[in-house]
Scaffold this active site. Structure first.
Site, PDB file in Angstrom:
ATOM      1  N   SER A 150       0.837  -1.196   0.000  1.00  3.82           N
ATOM      2  CA  SER A 150       0.000   0.000   0.000  1.00  3.82           C
ATOM      3  C   SER A 150       0.879   1.256   0.000  1.00  3.82           C
ATOM      4  O   SER A 150       1.656   1.451  -0.931  1.00  3.82           O
ATOM      5  CB  SER A 150      -0.965  -0.054   1.194  1.00  3.82           C
ATOM      6  OG  SER A 150      -1.997   0.881   1.040  1.00  3.82           O
ATOM      7  N   ASP A 226      -9.933  -5.690  -3.325  1.00  4.48           N
ATOM      8  CA  ASP A 226      -9.342  -4.654  -2.475  1.00  4.48           C
ATOM      9  C   ASP A 226     -10.261  -3.429  -2.462  1.00  4.48           C
ATOM     10  O   ASP A 226     -10.553  -2.856  -3.505  1.00  4.48           O
ATOM     11  CB  ASP A 226      -7.968  -4.297  -3.059  1.00  4.48           C
ATOM     12  CG  ASP A 226      -7.155  -3.385  -2.176  1.00  4.48           C
ATOM     13  OD1 ASP A 226      -7.730  -2.454  -1.582  1.00  4.48           O
ATOM     14  OD2 ASP A 226      -5.934  -3.607  -2.098  1.00  4.48           O
ATOM     15  N   HIS A 259      -7.351  -6.039   0.883  1.00  4.65           N
ATOM     16  CA  HIS A 259      -6.170  -5.209   1.167  1.00  4.65           C
ATOM     17  C   HIS A 259      -5.418  -5.676   2.412  1.00  4.65           C
ATOM     18  O   HIS A 259      -4.438  -5.055   2.812  1.00  4.65           O
ATOM     19  CB  HIS A 259      -6.640  -3.755   1.372  1.00  4.65           C
ATOM     20  CG  HIS A 259      -5.569  -2.721   1.201  1.00  4.65           C
ATOM     21  ND1 HIS A 259      -4.958  -2.471  -0.014  1.00  4.65           N
ATOM     22  CD2 HIS A 259      -4.990  -1.859   2.081  1.00  4.65           C
ATOM     23  CE1 HIS A 259      -4.061  -1.501   0.129  1.00  4.65           C
ATOM     24  NE2 HIS A 259      -4.060  -1.117   1.393  1.00  4.65           N
TER      25      HIS A 259
END
Lengths: 282, 282
Positions: A150, A226, A259
């Site tokens: 991320s 995600d 995620h």
């Protein structure tokens, strides 16, 4: 460099250290996994730097990713720094938001007041920490890769593209690839770097890859479930920039993954082997 | 039964559910990993109950143990309940101690006020939760094992010994084996069960194994660098009781490992294969 903790894991050692950082002007912690000496000798070992995402510290990856088993097998050191400066005197988001300030250093050197005094994670990760590790730990500094998740995927991509001779291999999970174009990045860059978007390009992987492609093949895993995929991550922007610049990229869209660290844990073995195989050729 | 969260992991699904518990008189959460359907069909699957230790919730094992990879390979469900009742109305340790009350249910049914209304984790784990799972999830209730860590190792040993027909296999990491003899156990039992130590024996694995040995071979892993080894855990007391009663026990002292999840992660694969192999014979 002070020892904060140390635990045996898969025959190796998971340690956390702290030290007074000159880049960040505060005490910084980082985690290091070193592989079992009875399998791999006393080093120096190849190493993978892992950069974590928003809200994380040096703890998240080492406790949740399940990376030790394969790192122990391969003889790979893993270095996981914190994601921002920390401490009572460190300025933070005035509303305590999760996406800026503490836990959200974005792996850049801030130019704006009050952030520029402490928020210099780019210098920390690319210069101060490698110099410290070279002095203190059995790491072969000619064999380092970088990876992240991320915001840390953004860090890994930008730091690799700007320093391909130091961080020779690069991979990312669910990375922010075009921070100048997405809400997380625009908020952070406006505050850390000021409103002039020209100054943002040096920390934007999609812009960087146009001018500074590396010889490495970059690996990205991205979950299709995600929750941040379409608003914050947008890997297609980086893929298109790589195509135009000739940057080698392996982008894997992983069906149904979100995620979370469950996604990272599922595919971390692939990434560790990817880095180790390429670093071993050096 | 309500879905709290769900994430894909190693091709399977890591879910958390909540439900109104009649045993604990509060909303309770538990975590369930189900293996990949494309590898193992839609079940029913064998299952392992995992009981966590002091301070833990249903989250710790599923995020830190790295168990999904092997559970996915074997086709094994993992069920991880919380470690105590939870909620604003639930009585807790008056000083907020970590070793009693919230996060410290000790897998017993309390008899003393004010604990008896909610602190009934024994009934919850042995009756209410299995009945709920049988109704709601694809688990073969004739193929269940139980394992746990520290206080949860105590839970696994006692629950197996009292219910060998339901929980057919048993293993533990760093278990409290003789709660009547150690500070953690004496504090909890005095409060939950009252000062009469005769009432404690039903929840003391070392006492139980004398009268109710099981046909299963019990596996215990214990780190030699565990900071709680000599004061709270004392596996030698259980080993001696097993020797005297003829209970089959494999106690492995693991050199240099501490009490942390790094220790669990290192050896969880052995435990999952141990349970699966024995459950598959049923």
């Amino acid at each position: 460099m002070k020892s904060v903790s140390s635990a045996k894991s898969f025959g190796g050692t998971q340690a956390v250290y702290s030290h007074a950082s000159t880049s960040c002007n505060c005490e910084m912690k980082f985690a290091v996994f070193t592989p079992p000496e009875d399998l791999h000798g006393t080093g120096p070992y190849p190493a993978l730097f892992w950069l974590s995402g928003l809200t994380c510290t040096e703890e998240n990856f080492i406790t949740k990713a399940g990376a030790h088993r394969v790192a122990a097998e391969l003889g790979l050191v893993i270095v996981a720094p914190d994601t921002s400066p920390r401490g009572e005197d460190i300025p933070e988001d005035p509303e305590g938001a999760y996406d800026f300030g503490l836990g959200a250093g974005f792996y850049l050197d801030a130019s704006e007041h009050p952030w520029a005094t402490n928020y210099n994670m780019y210098s920390y990760v690319t210069r101060e920490l490698p110099a410290l590790l070279e002095k203190e730990l059995p790491i072969d500094m000619s064999c380092i890769g970088i990876a992240g998740h991320s915001m840390g995927g953004h860090g890994a991509l930008t730091i690799h593209l700007k320093n391909p001779g130091l961080f020779k291999t690069c991979s990312a999970f669910s990375p922010i690839v075009a921070p100048s174009e997405v809400p997380w990045g625009r908020k952070a860059f406006t505050n850390y770097l000021g409103p002039d978007e020209a100054a943002w390009a040096q920390y934007d992987a999609t812009k960087l890859v146009t001018g500074s492609k590396s010889d490495a093949d970059i690996l990205i895993d991205q979950g299709t479930a995600d929750q941040f995929l379409t608003e914050q991550l947008r890997p297609e922007l980086f893929a298109e920039a790589c195509r135009l610049s000739g940057q080698s990229l392996t982008l894997r869209m992983q069906d149904g993954y979100d995620h979370s660290y469950y996604f990272i844990a599922t595919f971390i073995e692939d990434h560790l082997r990817w880095h180790h195989e390429r670093l071993s050729r050096e």
